[in-house]
Write an enzyme that holds these catalytic residues in place. Structure first.
Site, PDB file in Angstrom:
ATOM      1  N   CYS A  88      -6.559  -2.239  21.014  1.00 20.55           N
ATOM      2  CA  CYS A  88      -7.027  -2.259  22.401  1.00 20.55           C
ATOM      3  C   CYS A  88      -5.924  -1.766  23.337  1.00 20.55           C
ATOM      4  O   CYS A  88      -4.754  -1.747  22.982  1.00 20.55           O
ATOM      5  CB  CYS A  88      -7.491  -3.636  22.834  1.00 20.55           C
ATOM      6  SG  CYS A  88      -8.794  -4.346  21.827  1.00 20.55           S
ATOM      7  N   ARG A 111      -3.910   3.659  19.931  1.00 18.55           N
ATOM      8  CA  ARG A 111      -3.931   2.283  19.435  1.00 18.55           C
ATOM      9  C   ARG A 111      -5.227   1.967  18.686  1.00 18.55           C
ATOM     10  O   ARG A 111      -5.329   0.950  18.022  1.00 18.55           O
ATOM     11  CB  ARG A 111      -3.776   1.309  20.603  1.00 18.55           C
ATOM     12  CG  ARG A 111      -2.433   1.441  21.307  1.00 18.55           C
ATOM     13  CD  ARG A 111      -2.418   0.683  22.619  1.00 18.55           C
ATOM     14  NE  ARG A 111      -2.451  -0.750  22.440  1.00 18.55           N
ATOM     15  CZ  ARG A 111      -1.378  -1.532  22.370  1.00 18.55           C
ATOM     16  NH1 ARG A 111      -0.185  -1.003  22.416  1.00 18.55           N
ATOM     17  NH2 ARG A 111      -1.495  -2.834  22.248  1.00 18.55           N
ATOM     18  N   TRP A 125     -11.252  -2.404  20.902  1.00 17.37           N
ATOM     19  CA  TRP A 125     -11.392  -2.391  19.449  1.00 17.37           C
ATOM     20  C   TRP A 125     -12.155  -3.653  19.104  1.00 17.37           C
ATOM     21  O   TRP A 125     -11.674  -4.761  19.304  1.00 17.37           O
ATOM     22  CB  TRP A 125     -10.018  -2.374  18.802  1.00 17.37           C
ATOM     23  CG  TRP A 125     -10.000  -2.127  17.326  1.00 17.37           C
ATOM     24  CD1 TRP A 125     -10.129  -0.936  16.689  1.00 17.37           C
ATOM     25  CD2 TRP A 125      -9.818  -3.110  16.299  1.00 17.37           C
ATOM     26  NE1 TRP A 125     -10.031  -1.108  15.327  1.00 17.37           N
ATOM     27  CE2 TRP A 125      -9.844  -2.430  15.048  1.00 17.37           C
ATOM     28  CE3 TRP A 125      -9.645  -4.492  16.298  1.00 17.37           C
ATOM     29  CZ2 TRP A 125      -9.701  -3.077  13.834  1.00 17.37           C
ATOM     30  CZ3 TRP A 125      -9.503  -5.151  15.077  1.00 17.37           C
ATOM     31  CH2 TRP A 125      -9.526  -4.443  13.869  1.00 17.37           C
ATOM     32  N   ASN A 132      -6.942  -8.102  26.242  1.00 14.24           N
ATOM     33  CA  ASN A 132      -6.538  -7.890  24.855  1.00 14.24           C
ATOM     34  C   ASN A 132      -6.254  -9.260  24.247  1.00 14.24           C
ATOM     35  O   ASN A 132      -5.642 -10.114  24.890  1.00 14.24           O
ATOM     36  CB  ASN A 132      -5.266  -7.052  24.762  1.00 14.24           C
ATOM     37  CG  ASN A 132      -5.503  -5.596  25.061  1.00 14.24           C
ATOM     38  OD1 ASN A 132      -6.638  -5.158  25.236  1.00 14.24           O
ATOM     39  ND2 ASN A 132      -4.426  -4.838  25.133  1.00 14.24           N
ATOM     40  N   GLY A 133      -6.629  -9.444  22.991  1.00 12.71           N
ATOM     41  CA  GLY A 133      -6.365 -10.706  22.324  1.00 12.71           C
ATOM     42  C   GLY A 133      -7.656 -11.373  21.903  1.00 12.71           C
ATOM     43  O   GLY A 133      -8.732 -10.770  21.896  1.00 12.71           O
ATOM     44  N   GLU A 158       3.391   2.290  -0.363  1.00 17.07           N
ATOM     45  CA  GLU A 158       3.301   2.930   0.947  1.00 17.07           C
ATOM     46  C   GLU A 158       2.524   4.237   0.866  1.00 17.07           C
ATOM     47  O   GLU A 158       1.714   4.551   1.756  1.00 17.07           O
ATOM     48  CB  GLU A 158       4.707   3.171   1.506  1.00 17.07           C
ATOM     49  CG  GLU A 158       4.767   3.989   2.786  1.00 17.07           C
ATOM     50  CD  GLU A 158       3.996   3.373   3.940  1.00 17.07           C
ATOM     51  OE1 GLU A 158       3.771   4.086   4.928  1.00 17.07           O
ATOM     52  OE2 GLU A 158       3.600   2.187   3.877  1.00 17.07           O
ATOM     53  N   LYS A 169      -0.877   5.145   3.002  1.00 22.72           N
ATOM     54  CA  LYS A 169      -0.995   6.306   3.883  1.00 22.72           C
ATOM     55  C   LYS A 169      -2.257   7.107   3.575  1.00 22.72           C
ATOM     56  O   LYS A 169      -2.975   7.531   4.472  1.00 22.72           O
ATOM     57  CB  LYS A 169       0.231   7.221   3.739  1.00 22.72           C
ATOM     58  CG  LYS A 169       1.429   6.797   4.510  1.00 22.72           C
ATOM     59  CD  LYS A 169       1.180   6.900   6.003  1.00 22.72           C
ATOM     60  CE  LYS A 169       1.949   5.828   6.752  1.00 22.72           C
ATOM     61  NZ  LYS A 169       1.504   4.463   6.562  1.00 22.72           N
ATOM     62  N   GLU A 196      -5.406   5.233   4.651  1.00 20.70           N
ATOM     63  CA  GLU A 196      -5.493   5.106   6.109  1.00 20.70           C
ATOM     64  C   GLU A 196      -6.093   6.356   6.754  1.00 20.70           C
ATOM     65  O   GLU A 196      -6.957   6.248   7.624  1.00 20.70           O
ATOM     66  CB  GLU A 196      -4.098   4.874   6.708  1.00 20.70           C
ATOM     67  CG  GLU A 196      -3.584   3.460   6.631  1.00 20.70           C
ATOM     68  CD  GLU A 196      -2.217   3.330   7.260  1.00 20.70           C
ATOM     69  OE1 GLU A 196      -1.982   2.307   7.920  1.00 20.70           O
ATOM     70  OE2 GLU A 196      -1.380   4.237   7.113  1.00 20.70           O
ATOM     71  N   HIS A 207      -2.050  -2.766 -18.824  1.00 21.37           N
ATOM     72  CA  HIS A 207      -2.545  -4.139 -18.684  1.00 21.37           C
ATOM     73  C   HIS A 207      -3.830  -4.196 -17.857  1.00 21.37           C
ATOM     74  O   HIS A 207      -4.120  -5.215 -17.230  1.00 21.37           O
ATOM     75  CB  HIS A 207      -1.465  -5.028 -18.060  1.00 21.37           C
ATOM     76  CG  HIS A 207      -0.265  -5.181 -18.933  1.00 21.37           C
ATOM     77  ND1 HIS A 207      -0.255  -5.957 -20.064  1.00 21.37           N
ATOM     78  CD2 HIS A 207       0.970  -4.604 -18.855  1.00 21.37           C
ATOM     79  CE1 HIS A 207       0.927  -5.885 -20.647  1.00 21.37           C
ATOM     80  NE2 HIS A 207       1.691  -5.067 -19.931  1.00 21.37           N
ATOM     81  N   LYS A 234      -3.055   0.760  16.162  1.00 20.00           N
ATOM     82  CA  LYS A 234      -1.619   0.979  15.987  1.00 20.00           C
ATOM     83  C   LYS A 234      -0.842  -0.330  15.991  1.00 20.00           C
ATOM     84  O   LYS A 234      -0.002  -0.566  15.141  1.00 20.00           O
ATOM     85  CB  LYS A 234      -1.100   1.903  17.098  1.00 20.00           C
ATOM     86  CG  LYS A 234       0.391   2.207  17.016  1.00 20.00           C
ATOM     87  CD  LYS A 234       0.726   2.984  15.766  1.00 20.00           C
ATOM     88  CE  LYS A 234       2.182   3.386  15.699  1.00 20.00           C
ATOM     89  NZ  LYS A 234       2.492   4.023  14.415  1.00 20.00           N
TER      90      LYS A 234
END
Length: 609
Positions: free
Chosen positions: A2, A27, A75, A101-102, A481, A485, A488, A504, A604
């Site tokens: 947001c 964001r 968001w 926001n929150g 990582e 990426k 995402e 395994h 973000k």
């Protein structure tokens, strides 16, 4: 997650708000809106589901004129993305507008209470309760209404509020969600993040939890939770505005990948000039008393922490746990008296990491923060003296690249410093490693030259439905990582496995046509890794290897394609290997036509749990 903007001054508020929302669009959001107080002292609300272009088109047809206003990119958390659920939200009379926001955790109880008092709700959001609550408490002074409302709100919030009965005033408040107040000549701004303000001012203050600010053309006044004046020292932002723009690149992500050599140099230089340990706010006595280190972070920052675990254990001979922040405080962690707790966050506002830091501090741990944003909440809570800044500069793309590589570099520098302080790392070896770190920017420039090769690879591989990433030791940490990426930005299902774990279970998924990307930078583990990769090719899967130049010949015949990076020490080579893996994710996303900088459903800065 947001974005909030607010403006009071002499300009067209709508233009300033739309510009600020555009700067914050990285964001992540699914709807946007603004509220402006017009010359007749009426609040005009304009909001739309989807991209900012939809809101801009709405404003072309139905303008909102005025010099005071608030804006928001949402968001979705409570309620689906829709015009009705988009912010701003108003009370029944339309005389108070709020952006938030929150998460208000007690919103259901507040909604029931307010409905009993006659409030009529039109959205599914937790935010709308704030507008109706303020209407209930308002007695001609919004500051007093906010002072009464804030103790009733449980959870996190950054608020922007305008009221038609105070048409020249903008209010804001915060708790556990970031909010910046900017000062200009006769005009003032609020925003969730600094890039929204850079076109207008570089002088800002960072509100503290439970504080309220009153902004009007004559100035800004800040109050604590009891209504007493609160004093803030202004902070001058020295970011180059151009560093928050694309600079000719197709996407922010690509630009930020190419900025990594400079970011590495800026992060290393101040520590290198201080010597191998004098920049670290820990004495040799403290370092020798340490019995354990816990590194806590989320997402990409967590992966940098895993690299740090390997490096610190090897150089400082201390047990290290790398933990996911969202799990840390819910497992009743055991914190020892001689424990060092390290929190890693790009934004310094990551809610789970901040909560973990507070929990560790309450339990008596010595706390350090690794962060990219000066003045952020985590840096203030840890204290400037206990904050290790990475100097990546503003990172706009949702998928982190240069923040990650500087976090990993910082963990290496920290490992060297702790090794020297504890007497486990000889000075000659420390100097050699620091020389290697100092050489990283030049080698990173070479690693960037793999881009054309990766574009060709992506052209043939972009329609794969899943990709496996494998490695051993530090290469496994890197593979985690790399897998993140790719998923995402390209939406390809990708997973990382320690190469030795393939037999395994995961090897059951391999079949002809599968793509396996291997990181091969650890020479001591080369033969083990090659054995695992032969198991992969025996099942008909294709292997792409990212490896050091000196290992290329040994991989021929096993890997179908080899991406070579410059040679470096085992501890340092994974940072160089990260660059082609980032480029691979980027090229795959572009080839698939994805919105690289704004992946769906992602934000973000994750400022809520």
């Amino acid at each position: 997650m947001c974005g909030i903007v607010g403006y009071v001054g002499r300009r067209s508020a709508a233009a300033v708000l739309m510009d600020g929302l555009d700067k914050l669009s990285y964001r992540g959001y699914d709807s946007a809106g603004i509220a402006v107080i017009d010359p007749q002292q009426r609040i005009k609300v304009r909001k739309a589901k989807g991209r900012l272009d939809n809101l801009a088109h709405l404003l072309e047809n139905t303008p909102a004129d005025g010099c005071v206003g608030i804006g928001h990119t949402r968001w979705a958390t409570h309620g689906e993305p829709s015009d009705l659920n988009a912010h701003p939200h108003t009370d029944v009379k339309g005389s108070i507008a709020v952006v938030h926001n929150g998460i208000i955790e007690n919103h259901e109880a507040l909604r029931r209470y307010l409905e009993g008092q006659g409030a009529v709700f039109v959205s599914q959001t937790d935010t709308e309760v704030i507008a109706h609550l303020l209407n209930r408490l308002y007695r001609g002074d919004m500051k007093e209404a906010l002072l009464r409302a804030i103790p009733m709100l449980e959870g996190s919030y950054a608020l922007g509020v305008v009221c038609s009965e105070e048409p020249d005033v903008l209010y804001c408040a915060r708790n556990d969600s970031p909010l910046v107040v900017g000062s200009g000549e006769g005009e003032y701004f609020i925003a969730s993040d600094i890039p929204a303000l850079l076109s207008y001012t570089r002088d800002v203050i960072f509100l503290r939890d439970k504080e309220i600010a009153r902004l009007e053309p004559g100035g800004v006044r800040v109050y604590d939770a009891y209504g007493a004046p609160s004093i803030h020292e202004p902070f001058h932002v020295d970011w180059d505005i151009g560093s928050a723009e694309k600079g000719g690149y197709a996407h922010y992500m690509l630009k930020e990948i190419h900025e990594q050599p400079e970011a590495l140099q800026k992060t290393c230089a101040p520590r290198r000039s201080c010597g191998d340990d004098r920049w670290l706010p820990i004495t040799s006595e403290e370092a020798r008393r340490l019995e354990k280190i816990t590194i806590v972070a989320c997402g990409t920052a967590y992966h940098a922490g895993v690299l740090g675990k390997y490096a610190i254990e090897r150089l400082a001979r201390l047990p290290v746990e790398a933990e996911i922040a969202s799990e840390y405080r819910y497992r009743d962690p055991i914190v020892g008296r001689n424990e060092l707790f390290i929190a890693i966050s790009q934004s310094g506002e990551t809610a789970d990491t901040l909560a973990a830091l507070r929990e560790a501090g309450r339990r008596g741990a010595r706390v350090l923060a690794v962060c990219n944003v000066v003045g952020s909440t985590i840096t203030r809570e840890a204290g400037e003296e206990n904050t290790l800044y990475t100097y990546a500069g503003p990172e706009i793309a949702v998928a982190s690249t240069k923040a990650y590589i500087t976090q990993a570099e910082m963990m290496l520098l920290l490992a060297v410093a702790l090794g020297r302080l504890r007497g486990t790392l000889p000075r000659e070896e420390a100097e050699r490693l620091l020389d290697e770190v100092a050489a990283l920017p030049g080698k990173a420039e070479v690693a960037l030259k793999t881009e054309a090769q990766l574009q060709r690879l992506a052209a043939s591989a972009s329609q794969k439905k899943h990709v496996f990433f494998v490695g051993r030791g530090l290469d496994y940490a890197l593979s985690m990582e790399a897998a993140l990426k790719l998923k995402e930005v390209s939406y390809i299902f990708s997973e990382a496995y320690a190469a030795g774990e393939l037999k395994h279970g995961p090897i059951a998924l391999l079949q002809p046509g599968c793509l396996v990307v291997a990181s091969v930078t650890q020479e001591a583990l080369l033969e083990k890794t090659l054995s695992n990769l032969r198991e992969v090719t025996a099942r008909g899967a294709s292997v792409v290897a990212v490896c050091r130049e000196s290992l290329v010949d040994k991989l021929r015949g096993t890997a179908e394609q080899i991406i070579a990076i410059p040679d470096a020490d085992d501890l340092i080579a994974p940072l160089l290997a990260a660059i082609p893996l980032q480029l691979f994710a980027y090229c795959m996303a572009v080839a698939r036509g994805c919105d690289v900088d704004k992946p769906r459903n992602l934000a973000k800065s994750v400022t809520v749990e």
